[in-house]
Design an enzyme around this catalytic site. Sequence first.
Site, mmCIF file in Angstrom:
data_model
loop_
_atom_site.group_PDB
_atom_site.id
_atom_site.type_symbol
_atom_site.label_atom_id
_atom_site.label_comp_id
_atom_site.label_asym_id
_atom_site.label_seq_id
_atom_site.Cartn_x
_atom_site.Cartn_y
_atom_site.Cartn_z
ATOM 1 N N ASP A 45 8.178 -3.974 -3.029
ATOM 2 C CA ASP A 45 8.963 -3.387 -1.651
ATOM 3 C C ASP A 45 8.051 -2.697 -0.748
ATOM 4 O O ASP A 45 6.849 -2.833 -0.739
ATOM 5 C CB ASP A 45 9.863 -2.241 -2.206
ATOM 6 C CG ASP A 45 9.260 -1.057 -3.200
ATOM 7 O OD1 ASP A 45 8.043 -0.978 -3.029
ATOM 8 O OD2 ASP A 45 10.087 -0.595 -3.824
ATOM 9 N N SER A 60 6.338 7.440 -8.403
ATOM 10 C CA SER A 60 7.230 6.258 -8.510
ATOM 11 C C SER A 60 6.207 5.091 -9.196
ATOM 12 O O SER A 60 6.843 4.122 -9.586
ATOM 13 C CB SER A 60 7.727 5.816 -7.243
ATOM 14 O OG SER A 60 6.762 5.736 -6.256
ATOM 15 N N HIS A 71 5.550 -0.267 -3.346
ATOM 16 C CA HIS A 71 5.145 -0.655 -4.710
ATOM 17 C C HIS A 71 4.666 -2.071 -4.786
ATOM 18 O O HIS A 71 5.236 -2.868 -4.347
ATOM 19 C CB HIS A 71 6.501 -0.428 -5.737
ATOM 20 C CG HIS A 71 6.756 1.021 -5.388
ATOM 21 N ND1 HIS A 71 7.783 1.450 -4.306
ATOM 22 C CD2 HIS A 71 6.236 2.342 -5.688
ATOM 23 C CE1 HIS A 71 8.107 2.499 -4.400
ATOM 24 N NE2 HIS A 71 7.165 3.270 -5.396
#
Length: 365
Positions: free
Chosen positions: A328, A40, A331
Amino acid sequence: MAFLLTKLASLPSVLCLLTFLFWEVAGADGVPAIYVFGDSTADVGNNNYLPGSTAKANFPHNGVDFPAKRPTGRFSNGYNGIDFLAMHIGFKRSPPPFLSIASKIHHRIVSGIKGVNFASGGSGILDSTGDTMSTTNQIENFATVRSNMTSHLSEMQADQLLSKSIFIISTGGNDIFDYFLQNNAPNVTEKEKFITTLVSTYKYHLEKLYNLGARKFGMVDVPPIGCCPFPRSLSPTGGCLDVLNELSLQFNKATMALMHELSLTLKGMKYSIGSSNAVVSNIIRSPATIGIKETKTACCGGGKFNGELSCTPNASFCSERNRYLFWDKLHPTHAASKLAGLAIYGGSPEFASPINFKQLVEEDD
């Protein structure tokens, strides 16, 4: 000038990182394409096309600072680190996600020639990590692109294009998280066994990419993931989870040794390891120096440190997003990714070694 360079060399690392904010880092000529693999931290929308995946970011508030405030599948309020590295190399942003062009691959060969992003949020080096496109799957998809190239180019032309291209890989963190969730207090022997297995599998993947034509590898190491808001929310004290940071450092050290070994045995291979670990550690140590005010709590989310709940359309999010390290629970923000991209591309050996990404780009074949 010599006096100025001497003074800069004496500044703390975090101040050296700050200087990159004011540098014009020009894109280099001669890089025809970028191919991206990872999790991610590198995904730009592949998971949007995976119906069974829960690791998605194609909804608000993600993308609130992306052009047109559009959620793209990036786990960020704007661009991610791969976008910034691509910009420094001379591209507009990361190449498109593979799954956005997969059904049109025969008609969109130009996308394969200019680059493709195969990264998938939630994935890892090990096939057992996550429920998305593993590194094995990503390399298989690259093999498909490579095969299509040779239906439009000669083998020699394809080999030349790939040898000049940059292969960026950002992975490993999810493998460490998964291992920790299964064993949150491993002893020394257990840690060593896990890292050995992880790096051995990584070696297999890198050799596979090399055999498919990759020559220039731009690696991004694992940051101090124990300091992300989610792990902090698990800590009774709210501090970083040391075991996660220790495993990250062990993996990064083993990766450095692996890349050195491969560079001695694989003809024509060149590499740079960008240290997101060093960048994030510097920001946490001295945030105010580079304009960051919050390093523990995520900008978007819920619960303790905004790390217990994901960033969803119903979550609250901060207004000073450029002052936060984390977007978040896992990240970085657009602002933090920009810092990392600058440091890794043109930075000192602390932030990228044995050469930085700019030097990798400029290396002759």
